[in-house]
Motif scaffolding. Sequence first.
Motif, PDB file in Angstrom:
ATOM      1  N   ILE A 125       1.235  -0.918   0.325  1.00 16.25           N
ATOM      2  CA  ILE A 125       0.183   0.004  -0.071  1.00 16.25           C
ATOM      3  C   ILE A 125       0.623   1.475   0.104  1.00 16.25           C
ATOM      4  CG2 ILE A 125      -1.406   1.240   0.905  1.00 16.25           C
ATOM      5  CD1 ILE A 125      -2.745  -1.116   2.396  1.00 16.25           C
ATOM      6  N   GLY A 126       0.998   2.440  -0.515  1.00 16.00           N
ATOM      7  CA  GLY A 126       1.267   3.724  -1.020  1.00 16.00           C
ATOM      8  C   GLY A 126       0.690   4.965  -0.178  1.00 16.00           C
ATOM      9  N   SER A 127       1.696   6.012   0.656  1.00 14.51           N
ATOM     10  CA  SER A 127       0.522   6.676   1.040  1.00 14.51           C
ATOM     11  C   SER A 127       1.545   8.126   1.674  1.00 14.51           C
ATOM     12  CB  SER A 127      -0.431   6.358   2.353  1.00 14.51           C
ATOM     13  OG  SER A 127       0.914   5.502   3.509  1.00 14.51           O
ATOM     14  N   SER A 128       1.489   8.760   1.827  1.00 14.57           N
ATOM     15  CA  SER A 128       2.487  10.047   1.625  1.00 14.57           C
ATOM     16  C   SER A 128       1.510  10.837   3.073  1.00 14.57           C
ATOM     17  CB  SER A 128       2.310  10.659   0.792  1.00 14.57           C
ATOM     18  OG  SER A 128       0.744  11.691   0.657  1.00 14.57           O
ATOM     19  N   TRP A 129       2.715  11.203   4.107  1.00 13.52           N
ATOM     20  CA  TRP A 129       2.558  11.893   4.788  1.00 13.52           C
ATOM     21  C   TRP A 129       3.440  13.162   5.071  1.00 13.52           C
ATOM     22  CZ3 TRP A 129       4.875  12.778  10.121  1.00 13.52           C
ATOM     23  CH2 TRP A 129       3.822  13.039  10.528  1.00 13.52           C
ATOM     24  N   LYS A 130       2.837  14.678   5.552  1.00 12.07           N
ATOM     25  CA  LYS A 130       3.857  15.567   5.552  1.00 12.07           C
ATOM     26  C   LYS A 130       5.094  15.647   4.328  1.00 12.07           C
ATOM     27  CE  LYS A 130       3.265  16.983  10.322  1.00 12.07           C
ATOM     28  NZ  LYS A 130       4.042  16.826  11.613  1.00 12.07           N
ATOM     29  N   GLY A 131       4.552  15.098   2.448  1.00  9.84           N
ATOM     30  CA  GLY A 131       5.429  15.092   1.772  1.00  9.84           C
ATOM     31  C   GLY A 131       5.968  14.052   2.202  1.00  9.84           C
ATOM     32  N   ILE A 132       6.197  13.145   2.520  1.00  8.21           N
ATOM     33  CA  ILE A 132       7.269  12.140   2.829  1.00  8.21           C
ATOM     34  C   ILE A 132       6.445  10.666   1.978  1.00  8.21           C
ATOM     35  CG2 ILE A 132       8.633  10.232   4.002  1.00  8.21           C
ATOM     36  CD1 ILE A 132       9.044  12.868   5.863  1.00  8.21           C
ATOM     37  N   ASP A 133       6.330  10.424   1.018  1.00  7.04           N
ATOM     38  CA  ASP A 133       6.338   9.169   0.262  1.00  7.04           C
ATOM     39  C   ASP A 133       6.124   7.650   1.417  1.00  7.04           C
ATOM     40  OD1 ASP A 133       4.898  10.048  -1.844  1.00  7.04           O
ATOM     41  OD2 ASP A 133       6.758  10.084  -2.248  1.00  7.04           O
ATOM     42  N   TYR A 134       5.922   6.591   1.580  1.00  4.65           N
ATOM     43  CA  TYR A 134       5.409   5.499   2.342  1.00  4.65           C
ATOM     44  C   TYR A 134       5.259   4.035   1.987  1.00  4.65           C
ATOM     45  CZ  TYR A 134       6.442   8.627   6.337  1.00  4.65           C
ATOM     46  OH  TYR A 134       7.051   9.433   7.469  1.00  4.65           O
ATOM     47  N   ASP A 142       8.430  17.022  12.042  1.00  6.67           N
ATOM     48  CA  ASP A 142       8.580  16.073  10.251  1.00  6.67           C
ATOM     49  C   ASP A 142       8.501  15.056  10.666  1.00  6.67           C
ATOM     50  OD1 ASP A 142       9.444  18.304   9.509  1.00  6.67           O
ATOM     51  OD2 ASP A 142      11.366  18.605   9.859  1.00  6.67           O
ATOM     52  N   ALA A 143       8.681  13.978  11.914  1.00 11.01           N
ATOM     53  CA  ALA A 143       8.770  12.609  11.489  1.00 11.01           C
ATOM     54  C   ALA A 143       7.487  12.164  12.921  1.00 11.01           C
ATOM     55  CB  ALA A 143       9.944  12.067  12.098  1.00 11.01           C
ATOM     56  N   MET A 144       6.810  13.052  13.752  1.00 14.99           N
ATOM     57  CA  MET A 144       5.171  12.427  14.268  1.00 14.99           C
ATOM     58  C   MET A 144       4.413  12.622  13.947  1.00 14.99           C
ATOM     59  SD  MET A 144       8.412  10.543  17.377  1.00 14.99           S
ATOM     60  CE  MET A 144       6.680  10.074  18.394  1.00 14.99           C
ATOM     61  N   THR A 145       3.603  13.076  14.583  1.00 16.15           N
ATOM     62  CA  THR A 145       2.393  13.802  15.011  1.00 16.15           C
ATOM     63  C   THR A 145       1.967  14.397  16.319  1.00 16.15           C
ATOM     64  OG1 THR A 145       1.013  11.801  16.009  1.00 16.15           O
ATOM     65  CG2 THR A 145       1.109  11.934  12.983  1.00 16.15           C
ATOM     66  N   PRO A 146       1.662  15.555  17.206  1.00 19.09           N
ATOM     67  CA  PRO A 146       2.075  15.485  18.048  1.00 19.09           C
ATOM     68  C   PRO A 146       1.293  14.869  19.152  1.00 19.09           C
ATOM     69  CG  PRO A 146       1.112  17.527  16.794  1.00 19.09           C
ATOM     70  CD  PRO A 146       1.110  16.186  15.925  1.00 19.09           C
ATOM     71  N   ALA A 147      -0.098  13.794  18.485  1.00 19.82           N
ATOM     72  CA  ALA A 147      -0.620  12.892  19.545  1.00 19.82           C
ATOM     73  C   ALA A 147       0.207  11.797  19.880  1.00 19.82           C
ATOM     74  CB  ALA A 147      -1.258  12.672  19.007  1.00 19.82           C
ATOM     75  N   ASN A 148       1.877  11.416  18.977  1.00 25.53           N
ATOM     76  CA  ASN A 148       2.629  10.803  18.974  1.00 25.53           C
ATOM     77  C   ASN A 148       3.635  10.673  19.562  1.00 25.53           C
ATOM     78  OD1 ASN A 148       1.071   8.335  17.532  1.00 25.53           O
ATOM     79  ND2 ASN A 148       1.970   8.785  15.849  1.00 25.53           N
ATOM     80  N   VAL A 149       4.092  11.876  19.965  1.00 30.33           N
ATOM     81  CA  VAL A 149       4.864  12.500  20.459  1.00 30.33           C
ATOM     82  C   VAL A 149       4.623  12.384  21.698  1.00 30.33           C
ATOM     83  CG1 VAL A 149       6.715  14.722  21.195  1.00 30.33           C
ATOM     84  CG2 VAL A 149       6.034  14.751  18.974  1.00 30.33           C
ATOM     85  N   ALA A 150       3.423  12.927  21.801  1.00 33.71           N
ATOM     86  CA  ALA A 150       2.977  13.178  23.846  1.00 33.71           C
ATOM     87  C   ALA A 150       2.942  11.551  24.450  1.00 33.71           C
ATOM     88  CB  ALA A 150       1.297  13.234  23.273  1.00 33.71           C
ATOM     89  N   LEU A 151       2.106  10.681  23.186  1.00 33.34           N
ATOM     90  CA  LEU A 151       2.338   9.849  24.039  1.00 33.34           C
ATOM     91  C   LEU A 151       3.902   8.845  23.887  1.00 33.34           C
ATOM     92  CD1 LEU A 151       0.974   6.937  23.833  1.00 33.34           C
ATOM     93  CD2 LEU A 151       1.236   6.300  21.998  1.00 33.34           C
ATOM     94  N   GLN A 152       4.790   9.320  23.347  1.00 35.89           N
ATOM     95  CA  GLN A 152       6.064   8.500  23.931  1.00 35.89           C
ATOM     96  C   GLN A 152       6.940   9.385  24.722  1.00 35.89           C
ATOM     97  OE1 GLN A 152       9.736  10.147  20.876  1.00 35.89           O
ATOM     98  NE2 GLN A 152       9.070   7.667  20.555  1.00 35.89           N
ATOM     99  N   ALA A 153       6.695  11.150  24.841  1.00 37.90           N
ATOM    100  CA  ALA A 153       6.941  11.310  26.364  1.00 37.90           C
ATOM    101  C   ALA A 153       6.185  11.050  28.011  1.00 37.90           C
ATOM    102  CB  ALA A 153       6.471  12.834  25.911  1.00 37.90           C
ATOM    103  N   ASN A 154       4.610  10.414  27.784  1.00 34.38           N
ATOM    104  CA  ASN A 154       4.384  10.173  28.733  1.00 34.38           C
ATOM    105  C   ASN A 154       4.086   8.618  29.568  1.00 34.38           C
ATOM    106  OD1 ASN A 154       2.939  12.719  30.409  1.00 34.38           O
ATOM    107  ND2 ASN A 154       2.523  12.582  27.619  1.00 34.38           N
TER     108      ASN A 154
END
Length: 214
Positions: A20-29, A76-88
């Motif tokens: 499956i191809g997709s993109s997020w913030k201009g980065i192709d995955y 550039d690499a993570m959503t704010p929610a994911n950063v918060a999850l990682q921090a907590n």
Amino acid sequence: MATIKHGANGGFKGKAGSVIGSSWKGIDYIKGLSKKRTKPFSEEQKIQQERFATITKFLMPIAPILKLGFGQKNADAMTPANVALQANMDTAVTGVYPLFELDYSKILISSGSFVGGGAMTASVAAGTLSIDWDTALNSLYGSKADDQVVILLHQPTINEFMTVPTPPTRADGTVDIVIPTHFLGGKGHVWIFFADRKGKKVSRSSYLGELDLV
């Protein structure tokens, strides 16, 4: 069917065979299709999943606040929610599996190096939450009188949150917030952080304690 938008060498969007191809913030995955799991989860995996679920349940309802509070971290690499999850997840989740709990005093709803509000206090009386902070400005950090002050109240018994629709400013120095009637009679946890008007500079959140909501 996948759609190729930038020629044979570009990224694509959609399903193509087993990928499956997709993109997020201009980065192709490109990622493979998920496969049905047949192997049971290990004890360690179950513990990690439960820790994840415990903190996620708290964080998801306050996504708009996290967008401001963590919006400048790994943007550039993570959503704010994911950063918060990682921090907590590793610091705010306590207890023994499967009975995990939250240590509210260690939860962060923002992270940054912007100047906070100095000596801050929170109290409740007659159904009103009152919060005070230092209005002094710091030229080194570029704090301004119109910096916004973000306040969050959580009532865990009913699992609801409350904030001020229009945040007060640093210059105000104090705010009185009428607590909804259905919050009263229980305990409440309060956090505060400061951000410049453009949301580019954010302070680390401060936990102001557990209060009787009376």
